[in-house]
Design an enzyme around this catalytic site. Structure first.
Site, PDB file in Angstrom:
ATOM      1  N   LYS B  74       0.908  -1.265   0.143  1.00 40.92           N
ATOM      2  CA  LYS B  74       0.009   0.094  -0.077  1.00 40.92           C
ATOM      3  C   LYS B  74       1.011   1.434  -0.043  1.00 40.92           C
ATOM      4  O   LYS B  74       1.970   1.576   0.564  1.00 40.92           O
ATOM      5  CB  LYS B  74      -0.968  -0.139   1.206  1.00 40.92           C
ATOM      6  CG  LYS B  74      -2.102   1.139   1.192  1.00 40.92           C
ATOM      7  CD  LYS B  74      -2.697   0.835   2.622  1.00 40.92           C
ATOM      8  CE  LYS B  74      -3.968   1.832   2.549  1.00 40.92           C
ATOM      9  NZ  LYS B  74      -4.790   1.740   3.942  1.00 40.92           N
ATOM     10  N   SER B 149      -9.810   1.484   3.057  1.00 36.40           N
ATOM     11  CA  SER B 149      -8.914   2.442   2.282  1.00 36.40           C
ATOM     12  C   SER B 149      -7.919   1.475   1.444  1.00 36.40           C
ATOM     13  O   SER B 149      -7.233   2.076   0.381  1.00 36.40           O
ATOM     14  CB  SER B 149      -8.138   3.483   3.109  1.00 36.40           C
ATOM     15  OG  SER B 149      -7.230   2.844   4.036  1.00 36.40           O
ATOM     16  N   SER B 173      -9.727  -1.076   7.282  1.00 37.08           N
ATOM     17  CA  SER B 173      -9.351  -0.724   5.854  1.00 37.08           C
ATOM     18  C   SER B 173      -8.560  -1.959   5.182  1.00 37.08           C
ATOM     19  O   SER B 173      -8.133  -1.891   3.963  1.00 37.08           O
ATOM     20  CB  SER B 173      -8.443   0.625   5.947  1.00 37.08           C
ATOM     21  OG  SER B 173      -8.919   1.552   5.925  1.00 37.08           O
TER      22      SER B 173
END
Lengths: 95, 480
Positions: B74, B149, B173
């Site tokens: 990420k 997210s 997330s």
């Protein structure tokens, strides 16, 4: 209930610039979110100790020894502006 | 099966059997990215140069756990000299001068890092639509969101654009996008994985974890990333174990609690039916399932929307245009430089949360909001502790629905509610995994959440592994 003045005040504290339209929108949206948050007052917490971390935490100390750190050029590589090996910002005091 | 569909453990087997080389594997995944990335848009940056360098070092690493395995990270985890943007204009050109501990650990384990994945800006959001750059699409249906997210990481895994990925989870997330994308996502116990080099959102809640194609891969990746790190003062010493030893098909006598207050919330009937069907399967093989009573999850969500923005407002104060990141060119003095930089650099949701947090922490409101939320946090943690005195695990849906359509939720509060089942876990600091349990009538994946006590990752993995074998849907892949 939050009003536009509260939004302007919080924006000022947070160094955020909002235009009129944003102020209106945030007043409404943040108001709704804080209304929701007000649910918390339904719970009796008079004798409850607040929790910051949920797993046991203790102060972490280490010996005050000099260790390898980032070289200055690398630390400054992302600076928007630099001079003489230092971060450079617009002047803070007037002439 | 295609090479890009394989799991970490399958790829490792093929490498050791001499059927595939790490070079061939990397090429297969790069070809896959080439073929589908314009549809899915998982990656902000592909890092083939780094991947090639890591491949060159393969001979020295070939005994390691992830030798030659393509992994995505990420874009809020620092990569030395490689753009780490947090999907924000603020950090659009930021290249960290060091690696996050998890990135170091991937390196040491011989992983081949393919790229940095898209996300909601500064991890604030539940659909990845808050990325400042572009929207990521759900591989199962491109008109739907991948969740967020960590939407880029979950989509990349589901689309075969990497073997596995790392995400971060502050209120769901990792788990919610894993559920939306039909993959496995684990949020470890707070403090199990080092946050050093993870760009901070809400420091008392943030935790890095694996997003994988199956439960076995989750255990493997946890073995690589978990453990104490002297660079993170909140990381826990001495709790790491070999998570692969829990890969057993056995839940006999395992006590699983089903919180009635969670199942009584209004949510998608197909999701509910699928989760309850999985519960029946676990019962059939010996799990002892009972209804339990817990505090309504909406209180945890309310506490979250004080604590997370409050910590965010403090953490994001560092973006002032001085040391790194964007600096506005439209400023005559230093204060104007601060405000214009933050005005130009932050997106709408980030500003909204900074404002909520600043307000909640401001003089006169601290007790009513922040202190109150921290006290409610105690109640929620005690509530989980009470259940875990008698139960091994708690089982809930991961999300109230399958993947939402893109641009379908414009009201922030409505979007926040997609995290209703996942947020209490972060508030209590306990570990939880989302594991696929079925599909709805539109063929969109459904996930269920297994929650364990602090440091209870092992039992979660064991129950999830058992369920995965019972359901036998883990080899189904999105068609692109």
């Amino acid at each position: 209930m939050i009003d536009k003045k509260d939004v302007e005040y919080a924006a000022g504290l947070a160094h955020l610039k909002l235009d009129e339209e944003e102020k209106e929108k945030y007043t409404e949206q943040i108001g709704e979110i804080l209304d929701y948050v007000d649910k918390l007052s339904e719970l009796d917490t008079d004798d409850v100790v607040p929790t910051a971390y949920t797993v046991p935490m203790k102060n972490v100390l280490r010996k005050d020894e000099v260790k390898k750190s980032l070289p200055r050029e690398k630390s400054l590589a992302n600076a928007p502006d630099e001079k003489d090996g230092q971060f450079r910002a617009p002047k803070i005091m007037s002439d | 099966m295609n090479i890009y569909d394989l799991t970490i453990h399958e790829l490792k087997e093929k490498i050791s059997a001499g059927e595939l080389t790490p070079g061939e594997i990397k090429k297969a995944f790069a070809d896959r990215i080439n073929d589908v990335e314009d549809k899915v848009k998982s990656y902000i940056t592909v890092t083939y140069e780094l991947a090639e360098a890591q491949l060159k070092d393969y001979e020295n690493k070939k005994e390691k756990m992830l030798a030659g395995i393509p992994i995505a990270v990420k874009d809020n985890m620092s990569t030395d000299g490689i753009k780490t943007s947090c999907a924000s204009k603020m950090l659009e050109n930021y290249k960290p001068p060091y690696n996050a501990t998890v990135v170091e650990k991937l390196n040491e384990a011989g992983a081949v890092i393919l790229g940095k994945t898209n996300m909601d800006e500064f991890a604030m959001g539940s659909s990845t639509e808050n990325s400042a750059f572009f929207v990521t699409h759900n591989p199962w249906n491109l008109n739907h969101a991948p969740g967020g997210s960590s939407g880029g990481s979950a989509a990349a895994v589901a689309a075969g654009e990497c073997a596995a990925a790392l995400g971060s989870d502050t209120g769901g997330s990792i788990r919610q996008p894993a559920s939306y994308c039909g993959v496995v996502g684990l949020k470890p116990t707070y403090g199990m994985v080092s946050r050093y080099g993870l760009v901070a959102f809400a420091s008392s809640l943030d935790q890095i974890g694996p997003i994988t194609k199956d439960v076995e891969d989750s255990a493997i990746l946890m073995n690589v990333i978990a453990g104490h790190d002297p660079q993170d003062s909140t990381s826990i010493a001495g709790k790491k174990e070999d998570y692969t030893k829990y890969l057993k098909e056995d839940v006999s006598g395992m006590k699983i609690g089903i919180p009635e207050e969670y199942f009584n919330l209004e949510f998608d009937e197909e999701v509910k039916a699928s989760v309850l069907a999985a519960v029946e399967k676990l019962k059939e093989v010996g799990a002892e399932v009972e209804t339990v009573h817990m505090t309504d999850a909406s209180y945890a969500l309310a506490a979250y929307y004080v604590i997370a923005p409050a910590e965010a407002s403090s953490n994001l104060a560092r973006y002032d245009g001085v040391r790194y990141g964007l600096r506005s060119e439209h400023a005559s003095d230093v204060n104007e430089m601060f405000t214009n930089t933050r005005h130009e650099g932050f997106g709408e949701e980030v500003k909204r949360r900074i404002m909520i947090g600043t307000y909640a922490l401001s003089s006169g409101y601290y007790d009513a909001y922040y202190l109150k939320a921290q006290k409610v946090r105690t109640l929620i943690k005690d509530d989980f502790d009470r259940i875990f005195n008698d139960f091994d695990l708690i089982l809930t849906p991961t999300a109230p629905s399958t993947a939402i359509e893109l641009e379908s939720k414009s009201d922030p509060l409505e979007m926040y509610h997609t995290d209703i089942f996942t947020v209490p876990v972060n508030i209590a600091g306990v570990p939880a995994m989302s594991v696929p349990c079925g599909f709805d009538s539109s063929e969109m994946p459904i996930g269920l959440q297994l929650i364990g006590p602090h440091f209870g990752e092992g039992k979660i993995i064991q129950a999830a592994y058992t369920l995965e074998k019972l359901l036998n849907i883990n080899e189904k892949r999105a068609e692109l």
